[in-house]
Write a protein that holds these residues in place. Structure first.
Motif, PDB file in Angstrom:
ATOM      1  N   ASN A   1       0.833  -1.208   0.000  1.00 54.49           N
ATOM      2  CA  ASN A   1       0.000   0.000   0.000  1.00 54.49           C
ATOM      3  C   ASN A   1       0.861   1.250   0.000  1.00 54.49           C
ATOM      4  N   HIS A   2       1.911   1.239   0.820  1.00 56.66           N
ATOM      5  CA  HIS A   2       2.810   2.389   0.904  1.00 56.66           C
ATOM      6  C   HIS A   2       3.445   2.688  -0.449  1.00 56.66           C
ATOM      7  N   ASP A   3       3.958   1.659  -1.097  1.00 55.91           N
ATOM      8  CA  ASP A   3       4.638   1.872  -2.377  1.00 55.91           C
ATOM      9  C   ASP A   3       3.668   2.420  -3.417  1.00 55.91           C
ATOM     10  N   TYR A   4       2.432   1.950  -3.376  1.00 59.11           N
ATOM     11  CA  TYR A   4       1.414   2.454  -4.301  1.00 59.11           C
ATOM     12  C   TYR A   4       1.111   3.923  -4.032  1.00 59.11           C
ATOM     13  N   VAL A   5       0.885   4.271  -2.774  1.00 54.89           N
ATOM     14  CA  VAL A   5       0.568   5.663  -2.425  1.00 54.89           C
ATOM     15  C   VAL A   5       1.752   6.574  -2.741  1.00 54.89           C
ATOM     16  N   LEU A   6       2.954   6.129  -2.435  1.00 55.74           N
ATOM     17  CA  LEU A   6       4.150   6.936  -2.719  1.00 55.74           C
ATOM     18  C   LEU A   6       4.233   7.267  -4.200  1.00 55.74           C
ATOM     19  N   GLN A   7       4.035   6.290  -5.033  1.00 60.11           N
ATOM     20  CA  GLN A   7       4.095   6.513  -6.481  1.00 60.11           C
ATOM     21  C   GLN A   7       2.989   7.452  -6.948  1.00 60.11           C
ATOM     22  N   GLU A   8       1.772   7.212  -6.479  1.00 57.57           N
ATOM     23  CA  GLU A   8       0.634   7.987  -6.965  1.00 57.57           C
ATOM     24  C   GLU A   8       0.653   9.434  -6.461  1.00 57.57           C
ATOM     25  N   MET A   9       1.027   9.650  -5.209  1.00 58.03           N
ATOM     26  CA  MET A   9       1.043  11.015  -4.685  1.00 58.03           C
ATOM     27  C   MET A   9       2.122  11.858  -5.368  1.00 58.03           C
ATOM     28  N   ASN A  10       3.258  11.266  -5.645  1.00 56.54           N
ATOM     29  CA  ASN A  10       4.321  12.017  -6.317  1.00 56.54           C
ATOM     30  C   ASN A  10       4.025  12.249  -7.788  1.00 56.54           C
ATOM     31  N   ALA A  11       3.005  11.573  -8.322  1.00 62.19           N
ATOM     32  CA  ALA A  11       2.601  11.789  -9.712  1.00 62.19           C
ATOM     33  C   ALA A  11       1.572  12.907  -9.842  1.00 62.19           C
ATOM     34  N   ILE A  12       1.041  13.387  -8.718  1.00 62.49           N
ATOM     35  CA  ILE A  12       0.072  14.481  -8.739  1.00 62.49           C
ATOM     36  C   ILE A  12       0.820  15.808  -8.738  1.00 62.49           C
ATOM     37  N   ASN A  13       0.473  16.679  -9.643  1.00 64.99           N
ATOM     38  CA  ASN A  13       1.155  17.968  -9.771  1.00 64.99           C
ATOM     39  C   ASN A  13       1.035  18.787  -8.479  1.00 64.99           C
ATOM     40  N   GLY A  14       2.186  19.200  -7.948  1.00 68.40           N
ATOM     41  CA  GLY A  14       2.193  20.008  -6.741  1.00 68.40           C
ATOM     42  C   GLY A  14       2.207  19.210  -5.459  1.00 68.40           C
ATOM     43  N   PHE A  15       2.183  17.876  -5.548  1.00 67.16           N
ATOM     44  CA  PHE A  15       2.261  17.014  -4.370  1.00 67.16           C
ATOM     45  C   PHE A  15       3.666  16.429  -4.255  1.00 67.16           C
ATOM     46  N   SER A  16       4.102  16.239  -3.015  1.00 66.33           N
ATOM     47  CA  SER A  16       5.403  15.623  -2.769  1.00 66.33           C
ATOM     48  C   SER A  16       5.321  14.769  -1.505  1.00 66.33           C
TER      49      SER A  16
ATOM     50  N   GLY B   1      -3.977   2.417   5.735  1.00 70.25           N
ATOM     51  CA  GLY B   1      -4.269   1.149   6.392  1.00 70.25           C
ATOM     52  C   GLY B   1      -5.661   0.668   6.051  1.00 70.25           C
ATOM     53  N   THR B   2      -5.868   0.377   4.783  1.00 70.81           N
ATOM     54  CA  THR B   2      -7.171  -0.063   4.299  1.00 70.81           C
ATOM     55  C   THR B   2      -6.965  -1.021   3.140  1.00 70.81           C
ATOM     56  N   GLN B   3      -8.049  -1.591   2.647  1.00 74.36           N
ATOM     57  CA  GLN B   3      -7.959  -2.539   1.552  1.00 74.36           C
ATOM     58  C   GLN B   3      -7.485  -1.820   0.279  1.00 74.36           C
ATOM     59  N   MET B   4      -6.676  -2.520  -0.513  1.00 77.98           N
ATOM     60  CA  MET B   4      -6.123  -1.905  -1.716  1.00 77.98           C
ATOM     61  C   MET B   4      -7.222  -1.409  -2.647  1.00 77.98           C
ATOM     62  N   ARG B   5      -8.343  -2.118  -2.730  1.00 74.65           N
ATOM     63  CA  ARG B   5      -9.432  -1.659  -3.605  1.00 74.65           C
ATOM     64  C   ARG B   5      -9.955  -0.304  -3.172  1.00 74.65           C
ATOM     65  N   ARG B   6     -10.094  -0.097  -1.878  1.00 78.51           N
ATOM     66  CA  ARG B   6     -10.547   1.208  -1.387  1.00 78.51           C
ATOM     67  C   ARG B   6      -9.486   2.272  -1.665  1.00 78.51           C
ATOM     68  N   LEU B   7      -8.240   1.894  -1.464  1.00 83.17           N
ATOM     69  CA  LEU B   7      -7.145   2.837  -1.692  1.00 83.17           C
ATOM     70  C   LEU B   7      -7.093   3.257  -3.156  1.00 83.17           C
ATOM     71  N   GLU B   8      -7.221   2.305  -4.040  1.00 80.78           N
ATOM     72  CA  GLU B   8      -7.204   2.610  -5.475  1.00 80.78           C
ATOM     73  C   GLU B   8      -8.375   3.507  -5.851  1.00 80.78           C
ATOM     74  N   ALA B   9      -9.540   3.236  -5.270  1.00 84.75           N
ATOM     75  CA  ALA B   9     -10.710   4.076  -5.557  1.00 84.75           C
ATOM     76  C   ALA B   9     -10.489   5.497  -5.059  1.00 84.75           C
ATOM     77  N   ALA B  10      -9.896   5.636  -3.876  1.00 84.13           N
ATOM     78  CA  ALA B  10      -9.639   6.963  -3.317  1.00 84.13           C
ATOM     79  C   ALA B  10      -8.635   7.723  -4.166  1.00 84.13           C
ATOM     80  N   VAL B  11      -7.580   7.062  -4.587  1.00 85.03           N
ATOM     81  CA  VAL B  11      -6.563   7.724  -5.422  1.00 85.03           C
ATOM     82  C   VAL B  11      -7.168   8.138  -6.760  1.00 85.03           C
ATOM     83  N   TRP B  12      -8.020   7.298  -7.317  1.00 90.21           N
ATOM     84  CA  TRP B  12      -8.681   7.651  -8.580  1.00 90.21           C
ATOM     85  C   TRP B  12      -9.505   8.923  -8.402  1.00 90.21           C
ATOM     86  N   ARG B  13     -10.227   9.023  -7.292  1.00 91.11           N
ATOM     87  CA  ARG B  13     -11.022  10.229  -7.037  1.00 91.11           C
ATOM     88  C   ARG B  13     -10.117  11.455  -6.861  1.00 91.11           C
TER      89      ARG B  13
END
Length: 379
Positions: free
Chosen positions: A295-310, A361-373
């Motif tokens: 989950n951490h590796d997924y969030v790290l990648q996705e957050m750093n791909a958002i413009n203005g996020f680090s 700290g949640t299921q990957m499906r929920r995490l993916e849905a949240a990141v998509w939003r």
């Protein structure tokens, strides 16, 4: 045994503090620090056994729990403690407040670093002490202590340093060298260290190891209060079971006396769940960490791909600390809630303006849905 951390648990209509914040709204809650996973079967069995007994009276700590904690701190922290050093608590936050109350006098100063978990700011106030804040610094893509600033903040009235290790919200696991430097500074000025180590079993970076600052020296452990709990690691925060390890007889006596007056006793549920967690849930814990690392590796990648996020890689915890200062959108928390994602605003962590904290700290499906939003409104 293999545990299913992908199982979606419906927490709506269960009086969940985390989920009811957005009751009747289509918002995925990734804010307060509890996870969406079922507790391990041995814990659920222990709770069931207490219920089946049927008498829910006052309880004291089981001797076996004390023995398990002593053994655990020796094996995992390389810290040999005496069983009478342990003071059981109904929660870790009350332990922060008690620590501030029993060290020093009214008007004395307590130092902590910021941004930090909100109750660190409230505990000195409750104890009628003066809070002194020192900024954390980002060094080599890692949040760490600014020792020059800490030294500069110390005055003759400084009585305590409140340490969060692993760090909430930045996820740092402090090294032996960092802890020794802090210990040397506090020893020189006769400053007691209160260490919140509630996330010590949530190490994500496998090259890191948690070190209790009190374990560094037998000579100086007498000036430490260490606060611990199985609550975050084993997702039993609602039970409230925690404990302090206080080698200093005088401080421990004051702490235990005040606790008796101002705090409730832990319940049989809290004691038995803690015992089951520490004694019987090793495999569950290992599999949890493996899941959180993905989950951490997924969030790290996705957050750093958002413009203005680090986001910097976390060494521990399941709480991502995300810098949004370069994003020119104001009211980011409100915008994300309108997009269907509930996160913690950095302001709760004091001097954390321009940041958000995201609980993965949640299921990957929920995490993916949240990141998509999130990406839908921010990218």
């Amino acid at each position: 045994m293999t545990y299913d951390f992908d199982e979606l648990i419906d927490r709506t209509n269960t009086d969940s503090f985390k989920w009811d914040k957005y009751k009747d709204r289509d918002i995925i809650p990734l804010w307060v620090a509890d996870m969406d996973f079922k507790a391990a079967p041995p814990i659920l069995k222990a709770l069931e056994d207490v219920t089946k007994h049927g008498v829910i009276g006052y309880s004291h700590e089981p001797d076996e729990l004390t023995a398990v904690i002593v053994k655990r701190l020796d094996e995992r922290h390389n810290w040999k403690i005496e069983k009478n050093w342990i003071v059981y608590l109904p929660g870790l936050v009350p332990g922060l407040t008690l620590s501030c109350m029993v060290v020093g006098n009214e008007g004395d100063e307590i130092i902590t670093t910021v941004p930090v978990y909100g109750p660190f700011m409230k505990a000195p106030e409750a104890a009628k002490k003066k809070l002194v804040k020192v900024q954390m610094k980002l060094e080599n893509n890692r949040w760490t202590l600014d020792f020059d600033a800490i030294r500069a903040a110390i005055t003759p009235s400084t009585r305590m340093f409140m340490l969060c290790n692993p760090y909430n919200p930045a996820g740092t696991v402090f090294t032996r060298e960092e802890l020794q430097t802090l210990l040397d500074i506090c020893t020189e000025h006769n400053i007691v260290i209160c260490a919140d180590e509630i996330h010590c079993d949530l190490i994500l970076d496998e090259s890191k190891k948690h070190i209790s600052i009190a374990s560094l020296s037998k000579e100086v452990e007498n000036q430490t209060i260490t606060l611990l709990s199985p609550s975050k690691t084993f997702n039993i925060a609602g039970l409230g079971g925690s404990f302090a390890v206080i080698p200093n007889d005088e401080i421990r006596a004051k702490f235990a006396h005040l606790k008796y007056i101002v705090e409730p006793m832990p319940s049989a549920y809290a004691y038995q769940a803690a015992l089951a967690a520490y004694r019987d849930c090793g495999q569950w814990h290992e599999q949890l960490l493996a899941y959180l690392r993905k989950n951490h590796d997924y969030v790290l990648q996705e957050m750093n791909a958002i413009n203005g996020f680090s986001m910097q890689p976390l060494e521990a915890t399941y709480l991502a600390w995300i810098d949004t200062r370069e994003n020119e959108i104001e009211n980011i928390t409100e915008i994300l809630e309108n997009a269907g994602v509930g996160i913690s605003d950095g302001g709760f962590f004091f001097d954390g303006k321009g940041f958000i904290r995201l609980n993965f700290g949640t299921q990957m499906r929920r995490l993916e849905a949240a990141v998509w939003r999130m990406r839908k409104v921010l990218c």
